[in-house]
Design a protein around this motif. Structure first.
Motif, mmCIF file in Angstrom:
data_model
loop_
_atom_site.group_PDB
_atom_site.id
_atom_site.type_symbol
_atom_site.label_atom_id
_atom_site.label_comp_id
_atom_site.label_asym_id
_atom_site.label_seq_id
_atom_site.Cartn_x
_atom_site.Cartn_y
_atom_site.Cartn_z
ATOM 1 N N THR A 16 0.836 -1.198 0.000
ATOM 2 C CA THR A 16 0.000 0.000 0.000
ATOM 3 C C THR A 16 0.876 1.255 0.000
ATOM 4 O OG1 THR A 16 -1.788 -1.143 1.144
ATOM 5 C CG2 THR A 16 -1.802 1.263 1.250
ATOM 6 N N VAL A 17 1.912 1.243 0.831
ATOM 7 C CA VAL A 17 2.851 2.373 0.884
ATOM 8 C C VAL A 17 3.533 2.541 -0.466
ATOM 9 C CG1 VAL A 17 5.012 3.192 1.914
ATOM 10 C CG2 VAL A 17 3.225 2.241 3.373
ATOM 11 N N LEU A 18 3.972 1.433 -1.061
ATOM 12 C CA LEU A 18 4.644 1.489 -2.362
ATOM 13 C C LEU A 18 3.702 2.024 -3.434
ATOM 14 C CD1 LEU A 18 7.253 0.880 -3.909
ATOM 15 C CD2 LEU A 18 6.383 -1.445 -4.279
ATOM 16 N N LYS A 19 2.450 1.595 -3.400
ATOM 17 C CA LYS A 19 1.474 2.089 -4.392
ATOM 18 C C LYS A 19 1.262 3.588 -4.238
ATOM 19 C CE LYS A 19 -2.743 1.429 -6.793
ATOM 20 N NZ LYS A 19 -2.775 2.793 -7.259
ATOM 21 N N GLU A 20 1.155 4.065 -3.004
ATOM 22 C CA GLU A 20 0.993 5.499 -2.772
ATOM 23 C C GLU A 20 2.192 6.278 -3.299
ATOM 24 O OE1 GLU A 20 0.256 5.743 1.432
ATOM 25 O OE2 GLU A 20 -1.817 5.053 1.208
ATOM 26 N N LYS A 21 3.389 5.736 -3.094
ATOM 27 C CA LYS A 21 4.600 6.394 -3.612
ATOM 28 C C LYS A 21 4.592 6.400 -5.136
ATOM 29 C CE LYS A 21 7.710 5.622 0.242
ATOM 30 N NZ LYS A 21 9.129 5.649 0.557
ATOM 31 N N ALA A 22 4.190 5.279 -5.732
ATOM 32 C CA ALA A 22 4.163 5.181 -7.198
ATOM 33 C C ALA A 22 3.112 6.106 -7.803
ATOM 34 C CB ALA A 22 3.909 3.740 -7.619
ATOM 35 N N ASP A 23 2.007 6.298 -7.096
ATOM 36 C CA ASP A 23 0.958 7.200 -7.588
ATOM 37 C C ASP A 23 1.446 8.648 -7.642
ATOM 38 O OD1 ASP A 23 -0.850 5.145 -7.952
ATOM 39 O OD2 ASP A 23 -1.886 5.481 -6.041
ATOM 40 N N CYS A 24 2.404 8.975 -6.790
ATOM 41 C CA CYS A 24 2.936 10.349 -6.730
ATOM 42 C C CYS A 24 4.244 10.514 -7.506
ATOM 43 C CB CYS A 24 3.177 10.753 -5.277
ATOM 44 S SG CYS A 24 1.689 10.783 -4.285
ATOM 45 N N ASN A 25 4.812 9.406 -7.990
ATOM 46 C CA ASN A 25 6.124 9.451 -8.628
ATOM 47 C C ASN A 25 6.074 8.629 -9.919
ATOM 48 O OD1 ASN A 25 8.815 8.942 -9.382
ATOM 49 N ND2 ASN A 25 9.536 9.076 -7.281
ATOM 50 N N ALA A 26 5.977 9.302 -11.044
ATOM 51 C CA ALA A 26 5.859 8.625 -12.349
ATOM 52 C C ALA A 26 7.083 7.773 -12.660
ATOM 53 C CB ALA A 26 5.638 9.647 -13.452
ATOM 54 N N ASP A 27 8.265 8.214 -12.208
ATOM 55 C CA ASP A 27 9.495 7.448 -12.449
ATOM 56 C C ASP A 27 9.436 6.103 -11.730
ATOM 57 O OD1 ASP A 27 12.201 7.125 -13.459
ATOM 58 O OD2 ASP A 27 12.866 7.447 -11.385
ATOM 59 N N LEU A 28 9.015 6.117 -10.480
ATOM 60 C CA LEU A 28 8.881 4.868 -9.713
ATOM 61 C C LEU A 28 7.840 3.961 -10.359
ATOM 62 C CD1 LEU A 28 9.246 2.944 -7.334
ATOM 63 C CD2 LEU A 28 7.713 4.418 -6.010
ATOM 64 N N LYS A 29 6.732 4.519 -10.739
ATOM 65 C CA LYS A 29 5.671 3.731 -11.371
ATOM 66 C C LYS A 29 6.188 3.037 -12.632
ATOM 67 C CE LYS A 29 0.886 4.108 -12.865
ATOM 68 N NZ LYS A 29 -0.289 4.977 -12.919
ATOM 69 N N GLU A 30 6.912 3.781 -13.453
ATOM 70 C CA GLU A 30 7.463 3.211 -14.689
ATOM 71 C C GLU A 30 8.481 2.111 -14.386
ATOM 72 O OE1 GLU A 30 7.900 2.126 -18.373
ATOM 73 O OE2 GLU A 30 6.418 3.593 -17.727
ATOM 74 N N PHE A 84 11.568 -6.167 -8.943
ATOM 75 C CA PHE A 84 10.489 -5.433 -8.280
ATOM 76 C C PHE A 84 10.877 -5.128 -6.829
ATOM 77 C CE2 PHE A 84 6.704 -5.542 -5.568
ATOM 78 C CZ PHE A 84 5.916 -4.574 -6.149
ATOM 79 N N CYS A 85 11.332 -6.137 -6.117
ATOM 80 C CA CYS A 85 11.711 -5.959 -4.711
ATOM 81 C C CYS A 85 12.905 -5.018 -4.585
ATOM 82 C CB CYS A 85 12.024 -7.308 -4.075
ATOM 83 S SG CYS A 85 10.563 -8.364 -3.895
ATOM 84 N N LYS A 86 13.865 -5.142 -5.480
ATOM 85 C CA LYS A 86 15.035 -4.262 -5.464
ATOM 86 C C LYS A 86 14.610 -2.807 -5.678
ATOM 87 C CE LYS A 86 19.225 -3.274 -8.036
ATOM 88 N NZ LYS A 86 19.868 -3.447 -9.322
ATOM 89 N N THR A 87 13.724 -2.580 -6.623
ATOM 90 C CA THR A 87 13.226 -1.225 -6.897
ATOM 91 C C THR A 87 12.469 -0.675 -5.695
ATOM 92 O OG1 THR A 87 13.061 -1.734 -9.264
ATOM 93 C CG2 THR A 87 11.810 0.157 -8.470
ATOM 94 N N ALA A 88 11.641 -1.508 -5.085
ATOM 95 C CA ALA A 88 10.888 -1.077 -3.902
ATOM 96 C C ALA A 88 11.848 -0.651 -2.790
ATOM 97 C CB ALA A 88 9.975 -2.196 -3.419
ATOM 98 N N ARG A 89 12.891 -1.439 -2.577
ATOM 99 C CA ARG A 89 13.866 -1.111 -1.526
ATOM 100 C C ARG A 89 14.614 0.171 -1.846
ATOM 101 N NH1 ARG A 89 14.540 -6.711 -1.808
ATOM 102 N NH2 ARG A 89 16.501 -6.497 -2.926
ATOM 103 N N GLU A 90 14.897 0.420 -3.121
ATOM 104 C CA GLU A 90 15.564 1.665 -3.515
ATOM 105 C C GLU A 90 14.721 2.883 -3.161
ATOM 106 O OE1 GLU A 90 16.296 1.239 -7.701
ATOM 107 O OE2 GLU A 90 17.976 -0.146 -7.398
ATOM 108 N N TYR A 91 13.413 2.692 -3.095
ATOM 109 C CA TYR A 91 12.505 3.789 -2.770
ATOM 110 C C TYR A 91 12.011 3.716 -1.324
ATOM 111 C CZ TYR A 91 12.524 5.517 -7.524
ATOM 112 O OH TYR A 91 12.914 6.066 -8.725
ATOM 113 N N GLY A 92 12.713 2.961 -0.489
ATOM 114 C CA GLY A 92 12.458 2.957 0.946
ATOM 115 C C GLY A 92 11.403 1.997 1.456
ATOM 116 N N VAL A 93 10.984 1.047 0.628
ATOM 117 C CA VAL A 93 9.994 0.062 1.065
ATOM 118 C C VAL A 93 10.669 -1.312 1.055
ATOM 119 C CG1 VAL A 93 7.723 -0.943 0.653
ATOM 120 C CG2 VAL A 93 8.131 1.456 0.099
#
Length: 90
Positions: free
Chosen positions: A8-22, A37-46
């Motif tokens: 849920t936290v990752l989705k909220e971050k992706a909704d606000c950050n087009a780069d993360l979503k992509e 996917f997990c590596k990218t999530a960790r790079e963004y603090g999740v």
């Protein structure tokens, strides 16, 4: 922190950050999509790990099966795949 909350936290971050979503959506094209996917999530603090995704998906599926009166004889494989379900939600 439970995996569903992390997603849920990752989705909220992706909704606000087009780069993360992509980046998350593009993991489908990598050699090891869930690891990427997990590596990218960790790079963004999740902090999400592959084992957590599998375990939470199977637990969710097991609970769904048990919640049916008398038990559900049919297994819905797509319910257990949190990775795919997350990407569909993006």
């Amino acid at each position: 922190m439970d995996v569903f909350y992390k997603l849920t936290v990752l989705k909220e971050k992706a909704d606000c950050n087009a780069d993360l979503k992509e980046k998350l959506l593009s993991t489908k094209n990598s050699a090891d999509p869930m690891a990427e996917f997990c590596k990218t999530a960790r790079e963004y603090g999740v902090e999400i790990y592959i084992g957590e995704l599998f375990a939470a998906g199977l637990e969710y599926m097991d609970n769904t099966m048990k919640s049916t009166n008398g038990g559900n004889p049919s297994y819905y494989e797509d319910f257990a795949d949190l990775y795919e379900n997350f990407l569909l939600g993006l």
